[in-house]
Scaffold this active site. Structure first.
Site, PDB file in Angstrom:
ATOM      1  CD  GLU A   1      26.968  98.650  59.216  1.00 54.05           C
ATOM      2  OE1 GLU A   1      27.220  98.858  60.427  1.00 54.05           O
ATOM      3  OE2 GLU A   1      27.047  99.537  58.350  1.00 54.05           O
TER       4      GLU A   1
ATOM      5  CG  ASP B   1      30.655  99.088  59.756  1.00 51.66           C
ATOM      6  OD1 ASP B   1      31.026  97.906  59.890  1.00 51.66           O
ATOM      7  OD2 ASP B   1      30.441  99.623  58.656  1.00 51.66           O
TER       8      ASP B   1
ATOM      9  CG  ASP C   1      29.582 103.829  61.313  1.00 51.02           C
ATOM     10  OD1 ASP C   1      28.615 103.148  61.706  1.00 51.02           O
ATOM     11  OD2 ASP C   1      30.053 103.724  60.174  1.00 51.02           O
TER      12      ASP C   1
ATOM     13  CE1 TYR D   1      32.138  97.791  53.103  1.00 48.57           C
ATOM     14  CE2 TYR D   1      32.633  99.802  54.299  1.00 48.57           C
ATOM     15  CZ  TYR D   1      31.729  98.974  53.685  1.00 48.57           C
ATOM     16  OH  TYR D   1      30.424  99.333  53.646  1.00 48.57           O
TER      17      TYR D   1
END
Length: 616
Positions: free
Chosen positions: A8, A113, A115, A329
């Site tokens: 990503e 990621d 999610d 992050y």
DNA sequence: GCAAGGTC
């Protein structure tokens, strides 16, 4: 056989390449200055040794748009609920890089990621790859599952891929379409109407967004509560005793009442006796817990509170520190660390610092604690922590200095023991009423020594008291007080409200606040050294105007609709509802609200005009 | 010129 891996963001591509290749990779530039293509070989359990190219996107690479016939001014805004939407590539260079690399690949492995948005970005990546190589099918996609960059975790992820979760992809597609259709239609309606009525300037813009308006609603709501506040008198009984030449104040366990006669009655009863009795003395060990591992929202709230930094400034500084390799992050909802994390390694890097090095050393010498685990997990990133040491004097930005120091101290606090104290509570009976007083001694500061932002201090001590002891009431009074108005909204409170109501995400909460400031709906206001957020007359007019329209049981200025959408999206993820079904339901609600709004635009304009006139 | 969501 070549496997194309796509992450990503560039930092993940770099780290995963480093881990899988064992450090033996070559680097090629792409046309995008942030994105590199890494080539190496890797032994995948099911395929044997493969050539790998690992690259990344930078977030989403496509977006929604309307066909030319439905651009601003070419159709009535109400049509935007139903006209077709088209997909447009917003980062052509990134998109092309994937198409090109996919040409020679026989498999695509998604490393976005884990999610919802990451799943959708994975699908965007697939479409770019398919454009370059139509032999790659959705069913061929490997989707690796990882939540942090610890070596064994990444290697495990490489050998246990799953498939792309189309439920999550559909949920995001649904959110995008709702936000887009609702945002554009209402924005055009509002802007055109307020311009016609000369409430905003010719070049101005009055936007509506499913997050912008609930955010504005919170600010207006608080402002109105402050303005319309009427103080109320209340009464209570307060008692002091005196022992060993020391005064101790006891508080009434009943608190306070708004009925003066009632309190007078109880007070009169008390006055019958001159002495009180200590009915209970309790002395117990109390602990003050070390903080939870740090999330983005907590970082922003604390930076606003401790340093008066805006949410945007805090996130910007954290991001720069991340890009320089000093922090992990910074956009995360997770308030725990992976169990396998090398805490001692992170602490060891901080031992040389002049301010907190000695404390870090003592943690190393005496053994650190395992951080507490919170209950939030975004399944994509661990809690924010320092990854490398930097002397804060070598940082040039004042915000970066504060944020770095804060993150380090917070991490060291997470690895420390809880603070310990001793609390003594005495209960006093006077007539029929009971009162309590307590004193605290902090015996071990532990984490508080490093987490200097928080205060938990020894208070005035109670004199030695024994159960059954009679004490003379040195002062027993009935007192009068007055309720005080709520304070104006602080940025910390607004962030907390948005977070609690599901308005925006860790990465966007700060942006929504900034946006409605840009739109001149809210302003920051300094008062007595503190900063508050208040609505402008325009912001108040908009909320007031919408609230005066009669919708069927819904509100465009409150968070409920966004929450309903969020719940429905989760049902799509869980496979309980379809995208089409949710889309139709939510669209219908907004379409109806749009119908009412467009009819009542003159009402909205006149409410705005009135409020603006009152305040100028 | 419009949204909210990623990321730089």
């Amino acid at each position: 056989m070549k496997i194309l891996c796509v992450a990503e963001k560039p930092s993940i591509a770099r780290e995963v390449s480093r881990i899988l290749s064992g450090g033996r990779f070559t680097t090629r530039n792409s046309r995008n200055k942030f994105i590199k293509n890494y080539d190496f070989t890797y032994n995948f359990t099911s395929l044997g040794i493969c050539d790998v190219t690992m690259t990344s996107v930078v977030g989403h690479i496509t977006n929604m748009d309307f066909p030319p016939a439905y651009q601003w001014g070419r159709c009535v805004p109400g049509r935007l609920f139903d006209v077709e939407v088209i997909e447009k590539v917003t980062k052509q260079d990134v998109f092309d890089n994937i198409s090109n690399e996919a040409r020679t690949a026989s498999r695509l492995m998604i490393w976005t990621d884990c999610d919802r948005e990451g799943e959708f970005i994975g699908f965007e990546i697939y479409k770019a790859a398919f454009k370059g190589n139509s032999a790659i099918q959705v069913g061929d996609i490997w989707r690796s599952q990882f939540s942090h960059l610890e070596r064994s975790h990444i290697i495990d992820a490489a050998s246990h891929p799953r498939s792309l979760d189309m439920n999550s992809v559909n949920a995001v597609a649904c959110r995008m379409e709702i936000d887009f259709r609702v945002g554009t239609s209402f924005t055009r309606l509002l802007t055109d109407c307020l311009k016609q009525n000369r409430i905003i300037e010719k070049g101005g813009l009055a936007s509506y967004g499913t997050c912008q308006f609930p955010t504005l609603g919170f600010v207006v709501d608080r402002y109105k509560r402050v303005k319309s506040f009427i103080p109320e008198k209340f009464w209570y009984i307060a008692v002091d005793i005196r022992k060993q030449n020391q005064k101790s104040s006891f508080a009434w366990t009943k608190g306070r009442f708004f009925d003066r006669m009632f309190v007078t009655q109880l007070y009169q009863d008390c006055l019958q006796t001159e002495e009180g009795t200590i009915t209970n003395v309790e002395s117990k060990r109390t602990t003050n817990w070390r903080p939870l591992p740090l999330t983005t929202v907590e970082l922003q709230k604390d930076c606003a509170r401790f340093f008066r930094m805006s949410a945007k400034a805090a996130l910007d500084a954290a991001e720069r520190l991340y890009n320089k390799g000093f922090l992990s992050y910074p956009r995360t909802e997770t308030d725990s660390f992976p169990a396998t994390m090398d805490f001692a390694g992170v602490i060891a890097k901080q031992t040389g610092d002049g301010r907190w090095g000695a404390y870090a050393n003592s943690l190393m010498a005496n053994g650190h604690e395992m951080p507490r685990n919170g209950s939030h997990d975004d399944k994509a990133h661990p809690a924010i922590h320092p990854v490398n040491y930097v002397a804060i004097d070598s940082l040039t930005s004042a915000d970066e200095k504060k944020v770095y120091e804060y993150v380090v101290r917070r991490f060291l606090a997470c690895c420390s023991k809880d603070a310990v104290g001793h609390q003594t509570t005495a209960t006093l009976q006077w007539g029929n009423e009971t009162f309590t007083a307590s004193g605290l001694i902090v015996t071990e500061k532990n984490y508080l020594e490093i987490y200097t932002y928080k205060k938990w201090e020894t208070t005035k001590q109670l004199p030695p008291l024994e159960e059954g002891e009679k004490v003379r009431i040195s002062s027993g009074q009935m007192k009068e007080g007055e309720t005080s108005p709520p304070n104006h909204m602080t940025e910390t409170e607004l962030i907390a409200l948005m977070d609690a109501n599901g308005i925006g995400t860790d990465a966007t909460i700060a942006e929504h606040i900034e946006k409605i400031m840009q739109r001149d709906y809210i302003v920051k206001h300094k008062q007595g050294g503190k900063e508050y957020i208040v609505p402008t007359p325009l912001g108040m007019g908009l909320i007031e105007g919408f609230d005066q329209m009669e919708f069927d049981n819904i509100s465009l200025s409150k968070p409920f609709l966004r929450k309903l959408l969020e719940n429905s999206l989760q049902k799509i993820v869980d496979g309980e509802r379809t995208k089409a079904d949710v889309l139709e339901e939510v669209k219908q609600i907004y379409r109806q609200a749009y119908g009412v709004s467009s009819q009542k635009m003159t009402l909205l304009a006149s409410v705005c005009r009135q409020i603006i006139a009152q305040n100028s």
